[in-house]
Every structure is written in C-alpha cells, then in structure tokens.
Design an enzyme around this catalytic site. Structure first.
Site, PDB file in Angstrom:
ATOM      1  N   ARG A 261      40.669  26.406  58.130  1.00  0.00           N
ATOM      2  CA  ARG A 261      39.826  27.406  58.796  1.00  0.00           C
ATOM      3  C   ARG A 261      40.353  27.693  60.191  1.00  0.00           C
ATOM      4  NH1 ARG A 261      33.866  25.407  56.540  1.00  0.00           N
ATOM      5  NH2 ARG A 261      34.561  25.396  54.364  1.00  0.00           N
ATOM      6  N   ARG A 276      34.916  19.884  64.254  1.00  0.00           N
ATOM      7  CA  ARG A 276      35.358  21.236  63.907  1.00  0.00           C
ATOM      8  C   ARG A 276      36.877  21.281  64.008  1.00  0.00           C
ATOM      9  NH1 ARG A 276      32.369  25.818  63.775  1.00  0.00           N
ATOM     10  NH2 ARG A 276      30.656  24.748  64.805  1.00  0.00           N
ATOM     11  N   GLU A 348      25.613  19.942  60.349  1.00  0.00           N
ATOM     12  CA  GLU A 348      25.860  20.203  58.931  1.00  0.00           C
ATOM     13  C   GLU A 348      26.925  19.265  58.365  1.00  0.00           C
ATOM     14  OE1 GLU A 348      26.937  24.259  57.999  1.00  0.00           O
ATOM     15  OE2 GLU A 348      27.880  23.639  56.130  1.00  0.00           O
ATOM     16  N   SER A 351      26.579  21.572  52.199  1.00  0.00           N
ATOM     17  CA  SER A 351      25.929  22.864  52.061  1.00  0.00           C
ATOM     18  C   SER A 351      26.013  23.287  50.601  1.00  0.00           C
ATOM     19  CB  SER A 351      26.664  23.872  52.939  1.00  0.00           C
ATOM     20  OG  SER A 351      26.144  25.163  52.743  1.00  0.00           O
ATOM     21  N   ARG A 391      33.602  15.229  58.670  1.00  0.00           N
ATOM     22  CA  ARG A 391      32.234  15.120  59.183  1.00  0.00           C
ATOM     23  C   ARG A 391      31.522  13.882  58.643  1.00  0.00           C
ATOM     24  NH1 ARG A 391      29.756  21.161  60.390  1.00  0.00           N
ATOM     25  NH2 ARG A 391      31.521  21.780  61.706  1.00  0.00           N
TER      26      ARG A 391
END
Length: 426
Positions: A261, A276, A348, A351, A391
């Site tokens: 990403r 991130r 988060e 998801s 994460r």
RNA sequence: GGAGGCGUCGCCUAGUCUGGUCUAUGGCGCCCGCCUGCUAAGCGGGUUUGGGGCUACAACCCCAUCGAGGGUUCAAAUCCCUCCGCCUCCGCCA
C-alpha cells in the site's frame, strides 16, 4: 457494479444510498440518460445488422444481374452498419463507465455518514490497566528493539520509510501467526491458498481498487501489473469469468499473500513503528456464496475473526463501519479494533466486508442454481482478515508486555513457537 | 529471450487449406419424457452465454458470441494484424 435493474426500476433507492454515503445523486440521472441512449443505439444497430444479414444471404443465390443490384445495396448498408456499431459501442462504454462510478448500496443496518460515524457493536475483554500494575508500558517500537524482533532502522536504510525487517523472534512470530491462522481456517473448512500478489488491471479494477482508491496502489513500471493491497484481489479474480454450481457454494478460501500500500495521503500518520507500512503479510478469508446466504456468512466471518483475536488474548471492540467509509464494493463492514496501550486507542486489526454481487458483476462470476431451470446469476463475495501480521504483532507485544520488557506468549500461540511462554529481551 | 504448434457453445471433437447451404458436426455428460417389478440398457426430445424488443423479469422474435481486440470483404470459426493463454524445442535461471 450495482444491479442495473435497481437503477432503472428504483432510482430513488440509489439516490438515497448515495446520500447515505455523503455522495451526490447526480450520477443517477447521468446513468439513466446513458442507459436510454445505449438502448436506442442497440436497437438501431440491430435492425441495420438484421437487414444486412437478410440481404447478404440472398447474394449467393441471386442471378448475375440481381447480384450487381444487391451488391450495391449491401455495400451502402455495410457502411451504415459500421457506423451504427461504433455508436452502439460508444454508448455502451459511456453507460459502463457511469455505472462503475456508483458504489454498492450500503446495507440498511450500516450507519449513515463518514469515518467517525461508526457504531460500536461490542467490547470484548478489558484493556490492561498498567497504572494499576505500577509501570509505564513500552511501545512496540521499543519492545521490538529490546526483543530483537523488529529492525526499523535497517528497514528504512534498505527500503525507505514504512519498511522494516522482522528478525529473530519477530520472524518466528510472523510464521507462528500465519500458521495458526491457516490451521484455524483449515479446521473451519477453508481451502488454503498462497496467492499471487501481482495482478492484471482486470483483477484490480474488478475488485474496485482502481476507483477512488487508485492512489494507494503500486503499479509496476513498464508492465501492465499491479501489486495487490490485499489477497482479496487475486481471490476475487480467482473465479472470474466462471459459472459455479450453486450446490458447490459456499467456497471458502484462506489466502496468504504480501500486501502493498502506498499510503498516499497518510503522511504524518503512524510514522513510528509497523502500524502503517508499505508492505505486510496477511492471511485473508475470501468466500463465494449466494446473495441470500451472504448476510449470515458475514456474521460467520466476523465470528472467525473474533475467535482468532480471542486466542491472542487481546482486548478489542467491534464496530459497524459507516456508509461513507465502506469503500466502493461493500454494503456492510465490521472492523475489529484492538486496544493499543501506548496509544490509548482501539486500532483496526481485522476487517470483514460483504460485497454482495458488486465484484461478481464486474468480474463475471456467476452461480447456476440447482435443478432443471438452472438459472444463472451473480454470486456474492465476502472477505475478512484472519490476521494482518504487523498489526497483530504490535497488539501482542504491547498488550502482553511485562515490566522488565519481556512479553508473555498467549496460550494458543505457544505451540507455534515451540512451547515458548515468555519472549525475553536479547 | 529465440523458434514452432495450438485455442470451437460443461468435456472431447468435425469444420479453417478451397469465405456464403455453418441456422457450428458428432460423441460423452446432464435435464425432461416414454418404456420397464426396480436399476441398467433402449427410444424420443432438450441442453453456451450476454444483450435488445415485447412482456407476466413467461412464451416468442431479434442481435452478438468459435481465446480477446482490430482489419479485409456485400459476407469471416474460416483470410490478415496485434494481444492473451497453453504445449514442444533451444537459451537462461531460483
């Protein structure tokens, strides 16, 4: 894309859905106009084409003098057909382009509004009270360094900001998490998959990532390939252009792949650590099922995510993501957010989305109903994170740390680390 | 990277050289029916997908669809070009 019939028959429903996401409804009128223009163009082309075929069929049977006459006629007609065909193609492209701008219709249950308008569904577990325990928790960056698990400096040196090396127990943790996730998935009947992380435009576009999200996608220079941001992409495209027997549904896959990403527009956010990053590895659940079953399947995916987080002994909450934050494809999305002690917030970790027929329509994935009638219709697709490695590691390190910098290994994870119950500073 | 071969409506397959009667052949599978103590066999029929028209989103009619996209032609599964995929051989390589 959404069902064109809904757009045609219930445009107000689409307008309301746009409003719920905080988007303009002007696209609905453009789409309706394009639809009627398209149908007119199709009718024109088809009648010309039918005429051409009829005349053309007479040519070989005609007498020499009739033949000359017919040839002259059809020659003129051929030009008209060509023109009508070009007009039809243009009208269809216009229609498709507009239709693809319209996001999936958010579920009634999804809260209206944007990113901050989520609804909290439940809290699981209680965040640890470090103050009561009498020590200040270290963040995952410090812990990662103490344990020899995360090397951010060299990550930056070699690959740039938002990159890292997992070393020693860090590397072991990744493998343990991935294996534990895969084991859970297999036990639940999933087919395990190692998926390609480079895909063609069709796969990227079909899953809805070349719309507003295109800025976040890496493209390979000089090639028609993209790096995926999630294995949802290859797994959705896996059955593209196929017709699946509905009796073979649900088809459940657990896919491992690296995820890339760009994190465009997130400058300054989460600059520290591995919350991130531009690359991480993930095990993703992906399911093909019927529209009717998709709602219950979505709940099951959520349950499997919770099962995994429970095994990691984390405190987390589940939120119902608001319409404006669903992305193009989903009608409803649940995020599981784990408590990160040093941030004092829920972040988060996983998801899960129900994309209903949205991706299937774009990727041409259909199901054939059982029985004699055997109707063909789009299937529903759903996805959910089993574990996003970085994460998960952040949450484990921070949640289970001890005053001396060591980290207690959650019970369920121990077998995957050779029975290790405590990770000690190196 | 180089050379060659191939891609037909679930699977196999005819058709491509020699463009029009291809409205794509045949077999297998599958579905419906007949026959039959039951099953099998046999017999008859059906069986790509998408779109448009008209409508009860039925029936029916039409258009497209022979890997994808262009081109030639009055007309393309068939001829030409590009791309994609598969196979064989050579080179390279983990």
């Amino acid at each position: 894309m959404i069902d064109p019939r809904i757009l045609r028959d219930e445009p107000d429903r689409v307008r309301a859905a746009q409003a719920k996401r905080g988007l303009s409804a002007e696209v609905v009128d453009r789409a309706l106009a394009a639809d009627s223009a398209r149908r007119t163009a199709i009718a024109t082309f088809e009648s010309k084409r039918a005429e051409q075929k009829t005349l053309g069929a007479q040519i070989p049977k005609a007498s020499p003098e009739e033949k000359q006459e017919l040839l002259a006629q059809t020659k003129a007609l051929a030009a008209e057909v060509k023109e009508a065909e070009a007009a039809r193609t243009a009208a269809e492209e216009e229609w498709n382009g507009i239709l693809k701008e319209i996001p999936n219709l958010a579920a009634d249950e999804a809260p209206a509004g944007g990113e901050d308008d989520f609804a909290v569904i439940e809290h699981v577990g209680t965040p640890r009270d470090f103050a009561a325990e009498g020590f200040e928790p270290r963040d995952h960056v410090e812990l990662g360094q103490l344990l020899g698990a995360i090397d951010l400096e060299r990550g930056a040196k070699v690959s740039g900001s938002r990159f890292y090396f997992l070393t020693g127990i860090g590397a072991q943790l990744e493998l343990a998490l991935v294996t534990m996730a895969m084991d859970q998935a297999r036990a639940a009947g999933f087919t395990q998959v190692i998926a390609p992380s480079l895909v063609r435009p069709r796969a990227m576009d079909g899953t809805g990532f070349l719309g507003q999200a295109a800025d976040d996608v890496y493209r390979i220079e000089g090639e028609d390939l993209y790096l995926v941001g999630t294995s949802e992409v290859p797994m959705a495209a896996y059955h593209s252009d196929e017709i699946l027997e509905e009796s073979s549904l649900p088809r459940r896959y657990a896919a491992f792949s690296p995820c890339f990403r760009k994190e465009a527009g997130s400058h300054g956010k989460d600059t520290k650590g591995i919350i991130r990053v531009h690359w991480f590895d993930k095990v993703e659940m992906f399911v093909y099922t019927t529209l009717e079953e998709s709602y219950a399947e979505h709940e099951r995916l959520l349950a499997w995510e919770k099962e995994f987080l429970d095994k990691l002994e984390l405190a987390y909450r589940v939120i119902d993501v608001a319409a404006g934050d669903l992305g193009l494809s989903a009608i409803r999305k649940f995020d599981c957010e784990a408590w990160i002690p040093t941030q004092g917030k829920y972040r988060e970790l996983t998801s899960t989305s129900n994309c209903t027929e949205f991706q299937s329509r774009r990727l041409d994935i259909r199901g054939r109903a059982a029985g004699a009638d055997g109707k063909v219709r789009p299937v529903a697709t759903l996805n959910g994170t089993l574990t996003a490695v970085t994460r998960a590691i952040v949450a484990i390190l921070e949640t289970h740390q001890q005053e001396d910098g060591s980290v207690r290994v959650p019970e369920a994870l121990r077998p995957y680390l050779g029975g290790l119950d405590l990770i000690k500073p190196v």
